[in-house]
Motif scaffolding. Sequence first.
Motif, short mmCIF file in Angstrom:
data_model
loop_
_atom_site.label_atom_id
_atom_site.label_comp_id
_atom_site.label_asym_id
_atom_site.label_seq_id
_atom_site.Cartn_x
_atom_site.Cartn_y
_atom_site.Cartn_z
N ASP A 1 92.35 -6.76 55.52
CA ASP A 1 90.97 -6.54 55.96
C ASP A 1 91.00 -6.44 57.49
N LEU B 1 82.60 -5.69 67.69
CA LEU B 1 82.72 -5.65 66.23
C LEU B 1 81.35 -5.70 65.56
N TRP B 2 80.45 -6.53 66.10
CA TRP B 2 79.10 -6.62 65.54
C TRP B 2 78.40 -5.26 65.58
N ALA C 1 90.52 -8.50 63.09
CA ALA C 1 89.96 -8.34 64.44
C ALA C 1 89.10 -9.55 64.82
N ILE C 2 88.33 -10.07 63.86
CA ILE C 2 87.55 -11.28 64.12
C ILE C 2 88.49 -12.42 64.46
N HIS D 1 81.66 -10.25 56.59
CA HIS D 1 82.02 -9.98 57.99
C HIS D 1 80.93 -10.49 58.93
N ARG E 1 79.80 -2.42 65.49
CA ARG E 1 80.44 -1.56 64.50
C ARG E 1 80.02 -1.93 63.07
N ILE E 2 79.95 -3.21 62.78
CA ILE E 2 79.58 -3.68 61.44
C ILE E 2 78.11 -3.37 61.17
N THR F 1 88.84 -5.74 59.67
CA THR F 1 87.72 -6.37 60.37
C THR F 1 87.94 -7.87 60.48
#
Length: 169
Positions: free
Chosen positions: A9, A37-38, A14-15, A49, A40-41, A11
């Motif tokens: 995963d 990331l936020w 990356a988190i 996520h 992008r999500i 994501t």
Amino acid sequence: MTDTAAAPDPTMEAIGDAVALGHEGDPDSARRDLLALWRRIGAAGDAFHRCTLAHYLADLHDDPAEALIWDVRALDAAEALTDERTQRHHASLQVAGFYPSLHLNVADNLRRLGSFDAAAEHLHQGEQHAGVLADDTYGNTIRTAIAEVREAVARRDTARRASAPGAPR
């Protein structure tokens, strides 16, 4: 033989990388990476996520109002989660196990903002869910933190707890 390993995963990786930056003493880079990331999500993206990212991002804010925003986002995202989704990440995860920590964090920020009655309500919710926690280091840490916040609420104390995530050690 059945393969029980979770699929990669990117994501979550990356988190994890961003959280590691924060743990290594670079909270500015961790916040920057998590915020990217936020974006992008998105606010309607994958609930697992969103919950995970918001939970960790809250810990990177010293201001309790900013942290509260992210803690509420994490709690809201948890409401959209299923055990099936969390177990795609790790077979042992259950959504019910998220709630003690999520309510604790909301309560602690509300307490720091002087909203003691609202903090007490979230502590109550955290305590109601704490029975699902194992009798291990993590479970004991959450139960201890709930007790610390409960005591701070009773004293009407708005100071940051020394044991709070992100607190100077």
